[in-house]
Design a protein around this motif. Structure first.
Motif, short mmCIF file in Angstrom:
data_model
loop_
_atom_site.label_atom_id
_atom_site.label_comp_id
_atom_site.label_asym_id
_atom_site.label_seq_id
_atom_site.Cartn_x
_atom_site.Cartn_y
_atom_site.Cartn_z
N LEU A 1 0.81 -1.21 0.00
CA LEU A 1 0.00 0.00 0.00
C LEU A 1 0.85 1.27 0.00
CD1 LEU A 1 -2.86 -0.96 2.50
CD2 LEU A 1 -3.09 -0.52 0.06
N ASN A 2 1.96 1.26 0.75
CA ASN A 2 2.78 2.46 0.80
C ASN A 2 3.86 2.49 -0.27
OD1 ASN A 2 5.10 1.03 1.79
ND2 ASN A 2 4.32 1.19 3.88
N GLY A 3 3.85 1.48 -1.16
CA GLY A 3 4.77 1.49 -2.29
C GLY A 3 6.19 1.10 -1.96
N THR A 4 6.41 0.54 -0.78
CA THR A 4 7.76 0.11 -0.41
C THR A 4 8.23 -1.05 -1.26
OG1 THR A 4 7.31 0.81 1.87
CG2 THR A 4 9.21 -0.62 1.52
N VAL A 5 7.30 -1.91 -1.68
CA VAL A 5 7.66 -3.06 -2.51
C VAL A 5 6.76 -3.08 -3.75
CG1 VAL A 5 8.44 -4.43 -0.54
CG2 VAL A 5 6.06 -4.62 -1.31
N ASP A 6 7.23 -3.79 -4.77
CA ASP A 6 6.45 -3.94 -6.00
C ASP A 6 5.41 -5.05 -5.88
OD1 ASP A 6 8.01 -1.99 -7.36
OD2 ASP A 6 9.57 -3.49 -7.71
N ILE A 7 5.76 -6.10 -5.13
CA ILE A 7 4.92 -7.29 -5.07
C ILE A 7 4.78 -7.75 -3.62
CG2 ILE A 7 4.62 -9.68 -5.87
CD1 ILE A 7 6.62 -8.98 -8.12
N GLY A 8 3.58 -8.14 -3.24
CA GLY A 8 3.35 -8.77 -1.96
C GLY A 8 2.79 -10.16 -2.17
N VAL A 9 3.19 -11.09 -1.32
CA VAL A 9 2.68 -12.46 -1.39
C VAL A 9 2.23 -12.83 0.02
CG1 VAL A 9 3.09 -14.78 -2.28
CG2 VAL A 9 4.55 -12.90 -3.04
N SER A 10 0.93 -13.06 0.17
CA SER A 10 0.38 -13.23 1.51
C SER A 10 -0.82 -14.15 1.49
CB SER A 10 -0.02 -11.86 2.09
OG SER A 10 -0.63 -12.00 3.36
N SER A 11 -1.16 -14.64 2.67
CA SER A 11 -2.37 -15.43 2.82
C SER A 11 -3.58 -14.51 2.75
CB SER A 11 -2.35 -16.19 4.15
OG SER A 11 -2.16 -15.29 5.23
N LEU A 12 -4.73 -15.09 2.44
CA LEU A 12 -5.98 -14.35 2.42
C LEU A 12 -6.47 -14.11 3.84
CD1 LEU A 12 -5.91 -14.94 -0.62
CD2 LEU A 12 -8.33 -15.52 -0.48
N PRO A 13 -7.28 -13.06 4.07
CA PRO A 13 -7.93 -12.19 3.10
C PRO A 13 -7.02 -11.06 2.61
CG PRO A 13 -8.67 -11.63 5.31
CD PRO A 13 -7.81 -12.85 5.45
N LEU A 14 -7.32 -10.57 1.39
CA LEU A 14 -6.57 -9.47 0.77
C LEU A 14 -7.55 -8.47 0.16
CD1 LEU A 14 -3.78 -11.60 -0.96
CD2 LEU A 14 -3.49 -10.10 1.02
N GLU A 15 -8.51 -8.05 0.95
CA GLU A 15 -9.56 -7.17 0.45
C GLU A 15 -9.25 -5.68 0.64
OE1 GLU A 15 -13.77 -9.19 0.40
OE2 GLU A 15 -13.05 -9.07 2.45
N HIS A 16 -8.05 -5.35 0.98
CA HIS A 16 -7.70 -3.98 1.29
C HIS A 16 -7.83 -3.08 0.05
CE1 HIS A 16 -5.68 -6.75 3.99
NE2 HIS A 16 -5.63 -5.79 4.89
N ARG A 17 -8.40 -1.93 0.26
CA ARG A 17 -8.48 -0.95 -0.82
C ARG A 17 -7.08 -0.44 -1.14
NH1 ARG A 17 -12.07 4.66 -0.69
NH2 ARG A 17 -11.60 5.31 -2.84
N GLY A 18 -6.77 -0.39 -2.43
CA GLY A 18 -5.46 0.10 -2.85
C GLY A 18 -4.51 -1.00 -3.29
N VAL A 19 -4.91 -2.27 -3.13
CA VAL A 19 -4.07 -3.37 -3.63
C VAL A 19 -4.78 -4.07 -4.77
CG1 VAL A 19 -2.99 -3.72 -1.38
CG2 VAL A 19 -4.93 -5.13 -2.04
N LEU A 20 -4.02 -4.51 -5.73
CA LEU A 20 -4.53 -5.25 -6.88
C LEU A 20 -4.15 -6.72 -6.71
CD1 LEU A 20 -5.82 -5.31 -9.73
CD2 LEU A 20 -3.53 -4.84 -10.64
N VAL A 21 -5.15 -7.58 -6.57
CA VAL A 21 -4.92 -9.02 -6.45
C VAL A 21 -4.81 -9.61 -7.85
CG1 VAL A 21 -5.77 -11.20 -5.53
CG2 VAL A 21 -6.22 -9.07 -4.29
#
Length: 329
Positions: free
Chosen positions: A137-157
């Motif tokens: 969300l803050n642009g520190t990384v290009d890619i995140g890999v995580s367990s669900l849920p990933l419903e946060h506004r501002g991230v593209l799944v």
């Protein structure tokens, strides 16, 4: 507020004394002390309690440290990127992943990516799921890999992966000879399990409760590697996500399927506000390919199914993601 002050603060936090911090930074002890004093004067509160040559951080220092370390890491990345630009080198691939995915999945994906897009620089850090999302969300990384849920506004799944949780038993345990392990086999045995109360752990607890299984004590950990280490030491049986268990085998530990499917769901995300580069998209695809190689029962879901998957997972007790019979595809 100057960089040298933040560096001095971070070094003292890391080293535990001003003298040791000076050695880390290549500065004199008085210079480090002066930088800390100047920073404290600027922010208006003490950062350390002094106990002779040693210091202890104040509560405020502990709260500030993570932000300072993140800022310094960003500055180091800027410096490295400036040098890369001077050499006309490609930008680094930056990723944040939960510990399980950082260990069991990301290295294999990077190896696949390196074949088609030779990697000069990679920044990978492991973090809790919430911190992975925050880094995206803050642009520190290009890619995140995580367990669900990933419903946060501002991230593209980009995609959602599914695989069944597995059991881990010591190689000398009689259960290691069984083709699969029933939840009832955990009765009166010590269980090694995950801590996070908002992701996999509640469904593990629910599965044991529905099966009417009472274990003889619990060892909780926030890392699947820790769980595997506990099993290898003979401390109990574990139910854990399959990525670490299958992606990084541990000698002396046998992995077996369970008699019921407890789904582990994870996904790849990027910042919604920043269009992913070709290299980022290639890395996202490599992550999915690596998951398919590591996990024999891997199912790739379209990202558009995120809400429906979560609804089925948490609202329907007998949903297709958690059947009692063996899963087939």
């Amino acid at each position: 507020m100057e960089i040298r002050q933040l560096e001095a603060f971070a070094a003292v936090m890391s080293a535990g004394s001003v003298t040791a911090a000076g050695r880390l930074l290549g500065r004199s002890q008085p210079a480090v002390t002066r930088s800390i004093q100047e920073l404290e004067a600027e922010i208006g509160y003490p950062l350390f309690q002094r106990f002779g040559p040693r210091v202890a951080p104040t509560r405020e220092a502990s709260q500030l440290y993570q932000d300072v370390e993140r800022t310094l890491a960003s500055l180091r990345q800027v410096k490295a990127r400036a040098e890369q630009i001077a050499r006309q080198a490609p930008p680094p691939v930056t990723l944040a992943a939960t510990s399980a995915l950082a260990v069991g999945l990301v290295p294999r994906a990077l190896a696949l990516l390196d074949r088609s897009h030779p990697l000069e620089s990679v920044h990978l850090r492991s973090a809790a799921p919430e911190q992975v999302v925050d880094a995206v969300l803050n642009g520190t990384v290009d890619i995140g890999v995580s367990s669900l849920p990933l419903e946060h506004r501002g991230v593209l799944v980009h995609w959602i992966g599914e695989s069944a949780c597995v059991a881990a038993v010591h190689a000398d345990d009689p259960l290691a000879q069984a083709p699969r392990i029933a939840l009832s086999d955990f009765a009166n045995r010590r269980l090694v399990t995950m801590q996070n109360p908002y992701r996999l752990r509640p469904r593990l607890d629910s599965a044991f409760a529905q099966a009417g299984v009472r274990t003889a004590g619990v060892i909780e950990t926030n890392s699947s590697l820790n769980a595997l280490g506990a099993v290898r030491a003979g401390l109990g049986l574990a139910v854990l996500e399959p990525v670490t268990a299958l992606g990084l085998p541990v000698e002396g530990v046998v992995i077996r399927p369970l008699d019921m499917r407890i789904a582990f769901l994870f996904g790849a995300i990027t910042p919604e506000f920043r269009p992913p580069s070709a290299a980022t998209l290639a890395a996202v695809q490599a992550l999915a390919q690596a998951a398919a190689e590591v996990l024999p029962d891997f199912i790739l879901h379209d990202a558009s199914q995120h809400s429906a998957i979560l609804q089925a997972l948490y609202d329907a007790p007998d949903d297709i993601l958690n059947p009692t019979e063996e899963h087939t595809t």
